[in-house]
Design a protein around this motif. Structure first.
Motif, PDB file in Angstrom:
ATOM      1  N   ARG A 216       0.850  -1.196   0.000  1.00  0.00           N
ATOM      2  CA  ARG A 216       0.000   0.000   0.000  1.00  0.00           C
ATOM      3  C   ARG A 216       0.893   1.256   0.000  1.00  0.00           C
ATOM      4  NH1 ARG A 216      -3.947  -1.557   5.063  1.00  0.00           N
ATOM      5  NH2 ARG A 216      -5.534  -2.784   3.954  1.00  0.00           N
ATOM      6  N   PRO A 217       1.214   1.772  -1.160  1.00  0.00           N
ATOM      7  CA  PRO A 217       2.031   2.982  -1.178  1.00  0.00           C
ATOM      8  C   PRO A 217       1.212   4.211  -0.797  1.00  0.00           C
ATOM      9  CG  PRO A 217       1.439   2.358  -3.401  1.00  0.00           C
ATOM     10  CD  PRO A 217       0.918   1.269  -2.502  1.00  0.00           C
ATOM     11  N   CYS A 218       1.889   5.187  -0.222  1.00  0.00           N
ATOM     12  CA  CYS A 218       1.282   6.505  -0.060  1.00  0.00           C
ATOM     13  C   CYS A 218       1.332   7.205  -1.416  1.00  0.00           C
ATOM     14  CB  CYS A 218       2.022   7.280   1.031  1.00  0.00           C
ATOM     15  SG  CYS A 218       1.760   6.577   2.690  1.00  0.00           S
ATOM     16  N   ALA A 219       1.140   8.522  -1.447  1.00  0.00           N
ATOM     17  CA  ALA A 219       1.038   9.248  -2.718  1.00  0.00           C
ATOM     18  C   ALA A 219       2.256   8.965  -3.609  1.00  0.00           C
ATOM     19  CB  ALA A 219       0.923  10.748  -2.448  1.00  0.00           C
TER      20      ALA A 219
ATOM     21  N   ALA B 295       7.829 -11.308   3.345  1.00  0.00           N
ATOM     22  CA  ALA B 295       6.737 -10.490   2.808  1.00  0.00           C
ATOM     23  C   ALA B 295       5.487 -11.305   2.532  1.00  0.00           C
ATOM     24  CB  ALA B 295       7.195  -9.791   1.525  1.00  0.00           C
ATOM     25  N   CYS B 296       5.603 -12.634   2.554  1.00  0.00           N
ATOM     26  CA  CYS B 296       4.485 -13.495   2.158  1.00  0.00           C
ATOM     27  C   CYS B 296       3.317 -13.364   3.135  1.00  0.00           C
ATOM     28  CB  CYS B 296       4.946 -14.937   2.080  1.00  0.00           C
ATOM     29  SG  CYS B 296       3.712 -16.063   1.409  1.00  0.00           S
ATOM     30  N   ASP B 297       2.140 -13.179   2.576  1.00  0.00           N
ATOM     31  CA  ASP B 297       0.887 -13.057   3.334  1.00  0.00           C
ATOM     32  C   ASP B 297       0.886 -11.855   4.270  1.00  0.00           C
ATOM     33  OD1 ASP B 297       0.071 -15.295   1.987  1.00  0.00           O
ATOM     34  OD2 ASP B 297       0.387 -16.674   3.653  1.00  0.00           O
ATOM     35  N   LYS B 298       1.552 -10.794   3.876  1.00  0.00           N
ATOM     36  CA  LYS B 298       1.601  -9.562   4.662  1.00  0.00           C
ATOM     37  C   LYS B 298       0.956  -8.425   3.874  1.00  0.00           C
ATOM     38  CE  LYS B 298       4.089 -11.750   7.701  1.00  0.00           C
ATOM     39  NZ  LYS B 298       5.468 -11.962   7.395  1.00  0.00           N
ATOM     40  N   THR B 299       0.332  -7.517   4.612  1.00  0.00           N
ATOM     41  CA  THR B 299      -0.236  -6.286   4.063  1.00  0.00           C
ATOM     42  C   THR B 299       0.470  -5.125   4.762  1.00  0.00           C
ATOM     43  OG1 THR B 299      -2.391  -7.342   3.730  1.00  0.00           O
ATOM     44  CG2 THR B 299      -2.339  -4.928   3.771  1.00  0.00           C
ATOM     45  N   PHE B 300       1.005  -4.188   3.999  1.00  0.00           N
ATOM     46  CA  PHE B 300       1.781  -3.121   4.631  1.00  0.00           C
ATOM     47  C   PHE B 300       1.737  -1.840   3.802  1.00  0.00           C
ATOM     48  CE2 PHE B 300       4.558  -5.638   1.938  1.00  0.00           C
ATOM     49  CZ  PHE B 300       5.304  -4.702   1.242  1.00  0.00           C
ATOM     50  N   GLU B 301       1.941  -0.710   4.502  1.00  0.00           N
ATOM     51  CA  GLU B 301       2.024   0.601   3.865  1.00  0.00           C
ATOM     52  C   GLU B 301       3.495   1.017   3.801  1.00  0.00           C
ATOM     53  OE1 GLU B 301      -1.344  -0.609   5.531  1.00  0.00           O
ATOM     54  OE2 GLU B 301      -0.077   0.471   6.974  1.00  0.00           O
ATOM     55  N   VAL B 302       3.808   1.900   2.856  1.00  0.00           N
ATOM     56  CA  VAL B 302       5.187   2.346   2.700  1.00  0.00           C
ATOM     57  C   VAL B 302       5.211   3.792   2.221  1.00  0.00           C
ATOM     58  CG1 VAL B 302       5.331   1.407   0.349  1.00  0.00           C
ATOM     59  CG2 VAL B 302       7.425   1.824   1.642  1.00  0.00           C
ATOM     60  N   LYS B 303       6.185   4.535   2.733  1.00  0.00           N
ATOM     61  CA  LYS B 303       6.396   5.914   2.291  1.00  0.00           C
ATOM     62  C   LYS B 303       7.874   6.258   2.440  1.00  0.00           C
ATOM     63  CE  LYS B 303       5.735   8.483   6.621  1.00  0.00           C
ATOM     64  NZ  LYS B 303       5.050   9.662   7.206  1.00  0.00           N
TER      65      LYS B 303
END
Length: 602
Positions: free
Chosen positions: A505-508, A548-556
């Motif tokens: 899930r990237p930010c802008a 990273a497998c089966d993970k949901t994450f945000e990044v900025k």
């Protein structure tokens, strides 16, 4: 012909049901369907009991199955006391080859009497581990393609516009021209060889006042304060499209829990069409069969039982059960091997996998040892299979092709191969309960489906959130046709699919170069910006990392919006080890936790 295997016999039991055939309609062995010359020998007891319908577990208390016919006979012959049975030999040939013509039958007899035949060539269908990039002409997608090519990884692009794709990605790009919102455009053959997927498809949001045809304003990072949906709706792209894409690729990329070939799953019994294939075809007298014991499983459920009596009389020494050729070859190229769950007896058995529909052909073989009286799961990697023909290794055989599996065989034999003997072989009765056979993914499992989502998907209806401090998409979720709501619903489809995944899930997104320090977070709370190039690299790294497998994450990026990020082309920053970030991620955190008392309306 490599046909060595054993099984064990035991006293008859009313709980055992003979299943020499199971999942497909068959003709029964009767005067109406068998050639008259096949009826010339006495048939003292049924060889096969054929049924028409798949089995269903009808209740846990009885663990019973519905079958059309029951057979409660036993193999009563004492090892070494039997005589060769022409009738059983003929019925064996009939079961696996169908009613043969007299000419072919006598040709087969002559071939057996005249000794080994020359090895027959076997055609292989080699596969390649292709990464499919959906949305390959978008800002992230085209960078994913470029990075994969630089790494020498085979890539296939899924695009809607072929001319645009070839101009942007090059004339030699491997393309699928299709639209994830239109299931009919995603034909199964398009995905042959695909083993991993990076999905960068996204609904298009643009300014109401318009942009240039090549979206120059958007690419320049110009802020649009009155956005609108361009083209297909969020529901079609982010939900229906994700569903179509997953359904198109899931068999190619594989399931986390593997693929069941035989056994019980979710109270449904998946049968295989087993038949006995013993040393009677070589003049021997060993005999076996396959049965279902409704209560013989590890936890009191049903299990298959390979049982019989093996004898070395008449130069024999093996029994086996083999499936009929599958009507459609089974493609297991997404997996790494076969796992057998069974109750061992201390003996050594063989698994034989065939990739040719011919009766007498190379069998890709591996031996395995069992522990007496213990239920165990035995993993047999495809890489351990060796090509065997009539108990000898075929040095020039093609590599095993897991995309074209035609039949399976389990064997108990006096012989290994190339003159070696089975050190655990003993004449007499044997029994091997087998509750399941499934294809598996080897550990550590890595993501097979990486999805580029968006930060903020759980926030529009989050209680107590100050929307004035949130990005435009969060504030305008309803005006943008519930864009974030459907992005979240699409994520849920991925998480529920059974396919190993990673959701980024990237930010802008910006056009800045990669290289800035990063912040990874979970729970959907952060805002900021990040380079599209950086996101592309993160996606590729996620395919390769078990963390990273089966993970949901945000990044900025750590760089604030007010500061541009640049790099010196002569002295670029070193490439990141993304595992440093992935290692801190936890499973099960999506940000939906804050919505449990406040469901999202659509």
């Amino acid at each position: 012909m490599e046909c060595y295997s054993t099984s064990m016999s035991s006293p008859s039991s009313s709980s055992l049901i003979n299943l020499q055939g199971s999942s497909f309609p068959h003709r029964k062995l009767c005067k109406k369907s068998v050639h008259p010359w096949l009826l010339s020998s006495a048939l003292p007891k049924p060889f096969l009991q054929l049924t028409d319908k798949p089995r269903t577990l009808i209740c846990q208390q009885t663990s019973a199955y519905l079958f059309s016919r029951n057979y409660r006979g036993t193999i009563s012959a004492e090892a070494g006391k039997q005589s060769w049975d022409l009738g059983r030999f003929v019925r064996t040939i009939y079961f696996f080859n169908g009613p043969p013509s007299p000419a072919k039958f006598f040709d087969f007899l002559i071939e057996k009497l005249s000794g080994p035949s020359p090895n027959k060539p076997v055609n292989a269908m080699g596969t390649s581990d292709i990464v499919l990039v959906a949305g390959a002409t978008g800002g992230v997608g085209r960078r994913v393609v470029d990075n994969l090519r630089k790494k020498g990884i085979p890539v296939r692009a899924l695009v809607r516009n072929e001319d645009k794709a070839r101009r942007m990605l090059g004339p030699d790009i491997d393309l699928i021209v299709g639209d994830i919102t239109k299931e009919s455009t995603l034909l199964p053959e398009y995905f042959n060889g695909v083993r991993k997927v990076i999905n960068a498809v996204s609904v298009i949001v643009g300014p109401k006042e318009g942009d240039t045809p090549d979206r120059a304003k958007y690419s320049q990072g110009i802020k649009f304060f009155e956005p609108e949906i361009k083209g297909d709706s969020p529901e079609m792209v982010e939900y229906t499209g994700i569903k179509n894409l997953i359904n198109s690729v899931k068999e190619n990329v594989g399931f986390r829990n593997g693929k069941l070939l035989f056994g019980t799953e979710d109270n449904n019994y998946r049968p295989l069409d087993w038949g006995a294939l013993d040393d009677v075809v070589m003049g021997g007298v060993s005999e076996s069969k396959f049965q279902i014991d409704p209560t013989g499983g590890e936890n009191g459920g049903a299990t298959g039982v390979f049982r019989g009596v093996v004898s070395t009389a008449n130069n024999g020494g093996f029994t086996s059960i083999r499936t009929k050729n599958f009507s459609v070859p089974v493609d297991l190229s997404a997996y790494d091997g076969l796992e057998l769950h069974l109750k061992g007896d201390g003996r050594r058995y063989k698994l034989i996998v065939r990739t040719s529909s011919d009766w007498d052909t190379v069998g890709y073989t591996v031996g395995f040892d069992t522990v007496g009286g213990q239920w165990q799961s035995i993993r047999l990697p495809f890489s351990s299979l060796r090509p065997i023909f009539r108990a000898r290794t075929v040095s020039d055989a093609p590599p095993f092709d897991p995309s074209n599996i035609i039949s399976l065989q389990l064997m108990f034999s006096k012989f290994e191969y190339d003159g070696k003997l089975n050190p655990t072989f003993v004449e007499g009765s044997f029994e091997l309960p087998i509750s399941s056979i499934r294809a598996y993914l080897k550990d550590p499992i890595t993501a097979r489906f990486v999805h580029v989502g968006s930060a903020g998907v759980t926030r529009p209806e989050r209680p107590g959130l100050d929307l004035s401090k949130q990005p435009p998409a969060v504030r305008l979720n309803k005006e943008l046709d519930f864009i974030l709501t459907f992005k979240l619903k699409g994520e849920d489809l991925i998480r529920e699919s059974g396919v190993p995944y990673a959701i980024v899930r990237p930010c802008a997104l910006t056009e800045e170069p990669a290289g800035a320090d990063l912040i990874f977070d979970q729970g959907d709370n952060i805002t900021g910006k990040i380079s599209r190039e950086e996101v592309a690299r993160i996606c590729i790294a996620a395919l390769e990392s078990p963390y990273a497998c089966d993970k949901t994450f945000e990044v900025k990026s750590v760089i604030p919006f007010s500061e541009p990020f640049t790099v010196d082309p002569e002295n670029p920053p070193p490439e990141k080890d993304y595992n440093i970030y992935f290692k801190n991620l936890k499973a099960g955190i999506t940000g939906k936790e804050a919505l449990e008392q406040s469901p999202i309306p659509v």
